[in-house]
Scaffold this motif. Structure first.
Motif, short mmCIF file in Angstrom:
data_model
loop_
_atom_site.label_atom_id
_atom_site.label_comp_id
_atom_site.label_asym_id
_atom_site.label_seq_id
_atom_site.Cartn_x
_atom_site.Cartn_y
_atom_site.Cartn_z
N LEU A 113 0.87 -1.18 0.00
CA LEU A 113 0.00 0.00 0.00
C LEU A 113 0.90 1.23 0.00
N PRO A 114 1.19 1.80 -1.19
CA PRO A 114 2.05 3.00 -1.26
C PRO A 114 1.21 4.26 -1.13
N LEU A 115 1.73 5.25 -0.43
CA LEU A 115 1.03 6.52 -0.24
C LEU A 115 2.03 7.66 -0.42
N SER A 116 1.69 8.63 -1.27
CA SER A 116 2.56 9.78 -1.53
C SER A 116 2.14 10.96 -0.65
N PHE A 117 3.00 11.32 0.29
CA PHE A 117 2.78 12.48 1.14
C PHE A 117 3.62 13.64 0.60
N HIS A 118 2.99 14.64 0.02
CA HIS A 118 3.71 15.79 -0.51
C HIS A 118 3.94 16.79 0.63
N VAL A 119 5.21 17.12 0.86
CA VAL A 119 5.57 18.05 1.93
C VAL A 119 5.68 19.46 1.37
N VAL A 173 -6.70 8.04 6.29
CA VAL A 173 -6.05 8.69 5.15
C VAL A 173 -7.01 8.66 3.97
N THR A 174 -7.14 9.78 3.28
CA THR A 174 -7.84 9.78 1.99
C THR A 174 -6.82 10.12 0.92
N TYR A 175 -6.99 9.55 -0.27
CA TYR A 175 -6.01 9.80 -1.33
C TYR A 175 -6.63 9.64 -2.72
N ALA A 176 -5.96 10.29 -3.68
CA ALA A 176 -6.32 10.16 -5.10
C ALA A 176 -5.39 9.12 -5.72
N TYR A 177 -5.92 8.33 -6.62
CA TYR A 177 -5.11 7.27 -7.22
C TYR A 177 -3.92 7.84 -8.01
N GLU A 178 -4.11 9.02 -8.56
CA GLU A 178 -3.02 9.60 -9.36
C GLU A 178 -3.10 11.13 -9.34
N GLY A 179 -1.94 11.76 -9.34
CA GLY A 179 -1.87 13.21 -9.45
C GLY A 179 -0.85 13.59 -10.50
N VAL A 180 -1.26 14.37 -11.49
CA VAL A 180 -0.38 14.76 -12.59
C VAL A 180 -0.22 16.28 -12.58
N VAL A 204 -1.83 9.84 -4.19
CA VAL A 204 -1.51 11.14 -3.59
C VAL A 204 -2.43 11.38 -2.39
N VAL A 205 -1.84 11.52 -1.21
CA VAL A 205 -2.62 11.72 0.00
C VAL A 205 -3.28 13.09 -0.03
#
Length: 319
Positions: A133-139, A237-244, A262-263
């Protein structure tokens, strides 16, 4: 003295009178007890009407039924009798996007970090593996370089900082992957990441979470019985499957960054002591407004220790 003929006549009259039987006694397990009766002669319960008028037949003078009252009290008076539970909401199971015990990979990244682009490509590869389960946390701490990351949130940088503090470190960097809440690695070092994934797969077993929903949209989190050294924190956590994003300034100017999972929000929803229980969770209006594709629950030992349970599900399955 009364004449003998009169005495004889009175004696004959007395002998002709009917003999009244004593009132019936109700039998209990300990012998005989007096039947229940109210001060006005009526029964105290068991179907008697007021003023001694019984629900069935009774001797009017005594207000007693012709048959013995029930020897078993109604359930409201007798705790030993089973009482049917009140019906609860009808729950529908929610299908999980992950296996029962996925390896959580938290990827701390930024659109303003040059080396984050290849690490982001690698995370998209990891997202194809069923057991991860990968999750991208943008700082947000790279925003000063000239490009503001639209997915960044100070709460995500705070989570990365807390992970570092839990391991006695003060430095944060991107791209960083925190595997299973316990193993850190540079996101571009594929060999180190793969080693960390194998190590996480071999460590103590994680616990399985169950999820269901009720008609009002409530999420029911089924927590199993677990042996935890310390209580675990539960994170929604809520997230979008993809962010471009086509980046137009900063170190990555003119480049496109594609992020997986993308979280969009992070919120602590409680603690778990290891007791089996059903926990009700609801999404806030702000979380729904961010229009996520999916949700996840992550259970960390203490606040930011190893992950002991996790599960993810599609947002559409809630409705």
């Amino acid at each position: 003295m009364m004449p003998r003929p009169i005495i004889t006549a009175l004696l004959a009259l007395f002998l002709a009178l009917p003999v009244l039987a004593p009132p019936a006694l109700a039998q209990s397990s300990e012998g005989y007890i007096q039947p229940f009766s109210s001060p006005n002669g009526g029964g105290a319960g068991f179907g008697f009407a007021p003023n001694g008028a019984p629900g069935g037949n009774a001797v009017p003078e005594l207000g007693l039924p012709e048959t013995a009252p029930p020897t078993t009290l109604p359930s409201a008076l007798n705790p030993a009798m089973p009482v049917a539970p009140l019906p609860g909401p009808v729950l529908t199971p929610i299908s999980l996007e992950t296996p029962p015990a996925p390896i959580v990979v938290e990827f701390f990244t930024s659109e303003g970090c040059a080396t984050c682009l290849p690490a982001s490509d690698y995370l998209r590869e990891l997202a194809q593996r069923r057991n991860i389960l990968p999750l991208s946390f943008h700082v947000d701490y790279w925003d000063y370089t000239g490009w503001q990351d639209r997915f960044a949130d100070p709460a995500f940088a705070a989570r990365q900082r807390a992970y570092a503090a839990a391991r006695g470190k003060s430095m944060m960097y991107t791209p960083q992957m925190v595997i299973a809440g316990a193993i850190e690695s540079l996101g571009t070092d594929r060999k180190a990441v793969e080693k960390g994934l194998k190590k996480a797969d071999r460590r103590h077993a994680m616990y399985t979470l169950g999820l269901s929903k009720d008609p009002s949209g409530g999420i029911h989190l089924n927590l199993p019985q677990a042996t935890l050294s310390v209580p675990a924190s539960l994170w929604l956590v809520t997230y979008a499957y993809e962010g471009v994003t086509d980046i137009q300034a900063g170190e990555n100017r003119g480049k496109r960054m594609v992020s997986a999972n993308v979280v969009r929000s992070l919120r602590k929803v409680g603690n778990w002591t290891g007791m089996a229980e059903d926990r009700l969770i609801t999404l806030t209006a702000d979380e729904i407004a961010r229009k996520p594709d999916a949700c996840a629950i992550i259970a960390n030992e203490a606040e930011f220790g190893p992950v002991v349970a996790a599960a993810a599900w599609d947002f559409k399955d809630l409705w």
